[in-house]
Scaffold this active site. Structure first.
Site, PDB file in Angstrom:
ATOM      1  N   HIS A  95      65.547  60.743  77.255  1.00  0.00           N
ATOM      2  CA  HIS A  95      65.115  59.489  77.859  1.00  0.00           C
ATOM      3  C   HIS A  95      65.103  58.348  76.850  1.00  0.00           C
ATOM      4  CE1 HIS A  95      63.483  57.535  81.395  1.00  0.00           C
ATOM      5  NE2 HIS A  95      62.558  56.957  80.665  1.00  0.00           N
ATOM      6  N   GLU A 111      66.275  50.472  86.093  1.00  0.00           N
ATOM      7  CA  GLU A 111      65.809  51.705  85.463  1.00  0.00           C
ATOM      8  C   GLU A 111      65.348  52.687  86.521  1.00  0.00           C
ATOM      9  OE1 GLU A 111      62.931  51.370  82.364  1.00  0.00           O
ATOM     10  OE2 GLU A 111      64.475  50.975  80.860  1.00  0.00           O
ATOM     11  N   HIS A 158      62.683  55.889  87.808  1.00  0.00           N
ATOM     12  CA  HIS A 158      61.382  56.542  87.688  1.00  0.00           C
ATOM     13  C   HIS A 158      61.384  57.728  88.641  1.00  0.00           C
ATOM     14  CE1 HIS A 158      57.207  55.398  85.990  1.00  0.00           C
ATOM     15  NE2 HIS A 158      58.077  55.545  85.025  1.00  0.00           N
ATOM     16  N   ARG A 165      58.390  44.277  83.115  1.00  0.00           N
ATOM     17  CA  ARG A 165      58.104  43.984  81.707  1.00  0.00           C
ATOM     18  C   ARG A 165      59.383  43.879  80.887  1.00  0.00           C
ATOM     19  NH1 ARG A 165      54.291  47.738  82.796  1.00  0.00           N
ATOM     20  NH2 ARG A 165      55.248  49.343  81.505  1.00  0.00           N
ATOM     21  N   ASP A 166      60.381  44.691  81.206  1.00  0.00           N
ATOM     22  CA  ASP A 166      61.652  44.583  80.488  1.00  0.00           C
ATOM     23  C   ASP A 166      62.226  43.176  80.587  1.00  0.00           C
ATOM     24  OD1 ASP A 166      61.875  47.148  79.468  1.00  0.00           O
ATOM     25  OD2 ASP A 166      62.854  47.937  81.251  1.00  0.00           O
ATOM     26  N   GLN A 203      52.219  57.656  84.983  1.00  0.00           N
ATOM     27  CA  GLN A 203      51.399  56.522  84.612  1.00  0.00           C
ATOM     28  C   GLN A 203      50.669  55.953  85.824  1.00  0.00           C
ATOM     29  OE1 GLN A 203      54.702  56.810  84.414  1.00  0.00           O
ATOM     30  NE2 GLN A 203      55.447  56.401  82.351  1.00  0.00           N
ATOM     31  N   SER A 205      50.323  54.390  78.973  1.00  0.00           N
ATOM     32  CA  SER A 205      49.514  53.476  79.772  1.00  0.00           C
ATOM     33  C   SER A 205      50.301  52.190  79.989  1.00  0.00           C
ATOM     34  CB  SER A 205      48.199  53.167  79.054  1.00  0.00           C
ATOM     35  OG  SER A 205      47.389  54.316  78.996  1.00  0.00           O
ATOM     36  N   GLN A 206      50.185  51.653  81.181  1.00  0.00           N
ATOM     37  CA  GLN A 206      51.015  50.520  81.578  1.00  0.00           C
ATOM     38  C   GLN A 206      50.440  49.174  81.118  1.00  0.00           C
ATOM     39  OE1 GLN A 206      54.139  51.107  83.848  1.00  0.00           O
ATOM     40  NE2 GLN A 206      53.658  52.629  82.293  1.00  0.00           N
ATOM     41  N   ASN A 249      70.539  52.247  82.305  1.00  0.00           N
ATOM     42  CA  ASN A 249      69.606  53.356  82.109  1.00  0.00           C
ATOM     43  C   ASN A 249      70.321  54.647  82.483  1.00  0.00           C
ATOM     44  OD1 ASN A 249      67.227  54.979  84.012  1.00  0.00           O
ATOM     45  ND2 ASN A 249      66.810  54.619  81.868  1.00  0.00           N
ATOM     46  N   SER A 259      69.456  58.566  83.657  1.00  0.00           N
ATOM     47  CA  SER A 259      68.435  59.517  84.098  1.00  0.00           C
ATOM     48  C   SER A 259      69.112  60.864  84.310  1.00  0.00           C
ATOM     49  CB  SER A 259      67.778  59.046  85.400  1.00  0.00           C
ATOM     50  OG  SER A 259      66.907  60.055  85.895  1.00  0.00           O
TER      51      SER A 259
END
Length: 738
Positions: free
Chosen positions: A48, A92, A94, A115-116, A239, A312-313, A533, A535
């Site tokens: 990852h 991305e 998840h 956030r990216d 998370q 943690s976010q 990304n 995965s």
């Protein structure tokens, strides 16, 4: 600093290291790593974070172009959209967290991708998603769907960023491994783009945002292993998000974009403080030293190991000079956000972590990032492909009439209306969404300019299961057609490569072929890949998903007034097919629904023709000649016709007799085949000659099929359906049958 001592196989599995990788790390260190160091190495060498299987393959992709301002290697990519502005975007996955805890898995996926983008200083203006689940008929899959949709809506709606588009697909392949891919798009003045490269030994490192807890520990390594019966026990690796806190964090970071006090800014994503600090320092050719005892925590008794690996976010790292630290912290104080000074930038090229003066980690950054042990697995073409490709779709008699087939397709979960999903998202917050979800691509105005950006996600694993290279290339082309259909020029790609366990030779072959197909299509269309990304390990009990390349694409429209939409806009217009007729049934939704198989030759793809067709359509729309334009994709011509009628609220009559000729299976191929490089358009009768002239210059076919208007959808001598019936079937696609 105390070494961890002998390490068990169970401990190595927890940090996703093989015994060989562990021995390689000890050999390079010249000693046994401490407990914290072992966790750090495991996270940074995980698939990852380290991309140890895919990195050599990804190097093939085209990443530069005249519009590219930032390519891969930063938090997100950026392209020039004129007027001194940049569009910043990334997609991305998840997947594993969403399979275990669908709401929080999806919600924190949205939080992470946001956030990216705002780490780059850009204000997020749109979210999109790409979702895959097992058969819709199964209650367990609908439970996952409901949780994921709630998580996406819950986070995006709270933070005030519209979710404007996406796609969803149901297939047996995803029964045990749902896919949740999230894309975020932002806009910023080019001069304010913020990078994540530390500089200036002696500068301070600030950890800002949420307190650190135990949620998400081993999240990166969890994403780098297969799922199994014990995976539900890894729920703590998922998370927990707080969108209201992230909203505050976003506002501060956007405000600080371009501020000379900010040397660098980095999101805390996978592997938390470990990867963010290491990557931040390494990009800048520096080192970093941190004291974890200075970090605000929301749980008692946390060890340095837990603090370094927590995911943690809603947390960010900033690098500022000592003289600017207090004033920058004051910016966060105004939003009631923590901002702890946790360390300094050094010139050592090392990641050093202390805990109240005791060194618990001292590792060279080169070891963590440059020396990730790359894997070069054997690539083996799956043995069953030849048999699947040898199936002859034109030898299978259709089980239903053409009219009934269309009704079944337009009402199927993979084709019908997604309104029951996107109505749960706020897709108009911000008041910039011009073309709403449900068409080919979303369109958002760019404030301060006359233009807009077009956004879409796309992918088709049925094609890729037969031919990963062709499937990935088609995903790029279809995403580009979606953008072109609204009148925008494709300017950049972000990708999410969802595959099974790459240690299997067949899966590695699929991955390698898919990246090559994506490369070929991007080069042919002149659209660079600026972010993405990977995965992998989407397996459960050894069974891999079908290779699933998801493409996120951004286009730019110079003049918003020249936009086009998919619904027929006027009565009496001519219905036009731009591109070849075609009758490719291999890998089609018709084949899936009518015969329950996936086989036969996958759709042909001529990349030069694709480029010419897209260029012709862009010119037609720019000249104001088209009343509507719709990409032909799943379900072929007949489904595109029905969708344009339903979206426009008016019927159409196709008088072209071609579709009534031949055996029923030939009719099915012409109506439901998924041949590429095609658009269904409408234009005033007086404009058809000009449309043909543009097409001729580009070497593209245009066929006049019929006219728009009335309350029925008719293909002469084939079917005659009431628009209201088609509309009901389309609207009920995601309503569970009783």
């Amino acid at each position: 600093m105390t070494s961890a001592g002998p390490v068990s196989d169970a401990t190595l599995a927890e940090v996703a290291l093989t015994r060989g990788e562990y021995e390689l790390s000890t050999g390079r260190l010249g000693r046994v790593p401490t407990e914290v160091e072992l966790g750090v190495i495991g996270a940074m060498w995980s698939e990852h974070c380290g991309y140890k299987t895919s990195k050599p393959l990804l190097a093939r992709l085209p990443v530069s172009g005249p519009r590219v301002l930032q390519g891969p290697g930063e938090n997100a990519g950026a392209v020039d959209i004129g007027g001194g502005l940049a569009c910043v975007f990334k997609i991305e996955s998840h997947n594993h967290p969403s399979a275990i805890e669908p709401y929080q898995g999806a919600a924190t996926g949205v939080g992470g991708i946001l956030r990216d983008v705002f780490t780059m200083g850009a204000r997020p203006v749109a979210l999109l998603d790409s979702l895959r689940f097992g058969p819709f008929e199964e209650p367990a899959q609908r439970h996952l769907l409901d949780g994921v949709v709630a998580g996406i809506g819950g986070y995006g709606n709270c933070i005030g960023v519209p979710t404007v588009g996406g796609e969803i697909y149901f297939d047996e392949s995803y029964r045990h491994n749902c896919l949740v891919n999230a894309m975020c798009v932002g806009v910023i003045e080019q001069s304010k783009l913020t990078r994540a490269a530390a500089a200036g030994p002696g500068n301070l490192v600030l950890l800002v945002g949420a307190d650190t807890g135990r949620d998400g520990i081993h999240g990166a390594t969890f994403a780098s292993v297969e799922l199994n019966e014990a995976s539900s026990e890894r729920r703590p690796a998922v998370q927990v998000g707080n969108p209201f806190l992230e909203k505050c964090l976003m506002e501060v970071c956007v405000t600080l974009a371009g501020d000379p006090r900010i040397v660098a800014m980095q999101d805390l994503g996978a592997a938390g403080l470990t990867s963010s600090s290491a990557e931040l320092a390494h990009r800048g050719g520096c080192g970093i030293e941190m004291d974890v005892s200075r970090i605000s925590r929301r749980e008692r008794g946390m060890t340095p190991y837990e603090v370094m690996l927590s995911e943690s976010q809603e947390r960010m790292l900033l690098v500022v000079s000592p003289q600017d630290a207090a004033s920058v912290q004051a910016e966060f104080d105004r939003w009631d956000l923590h901002s702890d000074v946790i360390g300094t930038v050094t010139d050592t090229g090392r990641l050093v972590v202390t805990d109240v003066g005791e060194v618990v980690c001292d590792l060279p950054l080169d070891l963590l990032i440059d020396d990730v042990p790359l894997r070069h697995p054997e690539a083996l073409r799956p043995a069953g492909l030849d048999a699947a490709l040898s199936v002859d779709p034109l030898a299978m008699t259709p089980p239903w009439s053409m009219g009934e087939t269309l009704m079944r397709l337009i009402g199927s979960p993979n084709i019908g209306s997604r309104r029951s999903i996107f109505r749960r998202y706020d897709h108009q917050v911000g008041d910039d969404t011009v073309v709403l979800p449900g068409g080919d691509a979303a369109l958002l105005r760019v404030r301060g300019t006359a233009g807009a950006i077009a956004l879409t996600t796309d992918g088709n694993a049925r094609y890729a299961a037969l031919d990963p290279r062709r499937g990935a290339a088609i995903a790029v082309c279809e995403a580009a057609r979606n953008v072109v259909a609204v009148g925008a020029t494709p300017v950049g790609v972000t990708n999410c490569l969802n595959f099974g366990n790459p240690e299997k030779p067949e899966v590695f072959w699929q991955l390698s072929e898919a990246i090559e197909g994506m490369r070929e299509a991007c080069l042919a269309l002149g659209v660079p890949v600026v972010s993405g990304n990977v995965s992998l390990y989407n397996d459960t009990e050894g069974v891999s998903i079908d290779p699933t390349t998801v493409i996120g694409m951004v286009g730019h429209l110079e003049d918003l007034e020249r936009r086009c939409t998919a619904g027929f806009g006027r009565d009496g217009d001519s219905v036009l097919l731009v591109g070849p007729v075609g009758m490719d049934l291999g890998g089609s939704e018709y084949q899936r629904l009518a015969h329950g198989i996936n086989g036969g030759p996958r759709p042909t793809l001529d990349l030069d023709l694709e480029r010419r067709v897209q260029a012709a359509v862009l010119e037609m729309i720019a000249a104001g000649l088209l009343s509507s334009c719709h990409d032909l994709a799943e379900g072929g011509l007949a489904v595109a016709l029905a969708e344009s009628c339903v979206l426009g609220g008016r019927g159409a009559q196709l008088t072209e007799r071609l579709f009534a000729l031949g055996a029923p299976v030939v009719q099915a191929g012409l109506l439901f085949g998924e041949s590429q490089s095609r658009f269904l358009a409408s234009a005033a009768a007086a404009a058809v000659a000009a449309v043909r002239a543009i097409a001729q210059r580009h070497g593209v076919d245009v066929r006049e099929l019929g006219t728009t208007g009335g309350g029925r959808v008719t293909v002469i001598d084939v079917f005659d359906l009431a628009l209201t019936e088609l509309g009901r079937a389309h609207a009920g696609a995601l309503v569970p049958s009783r």
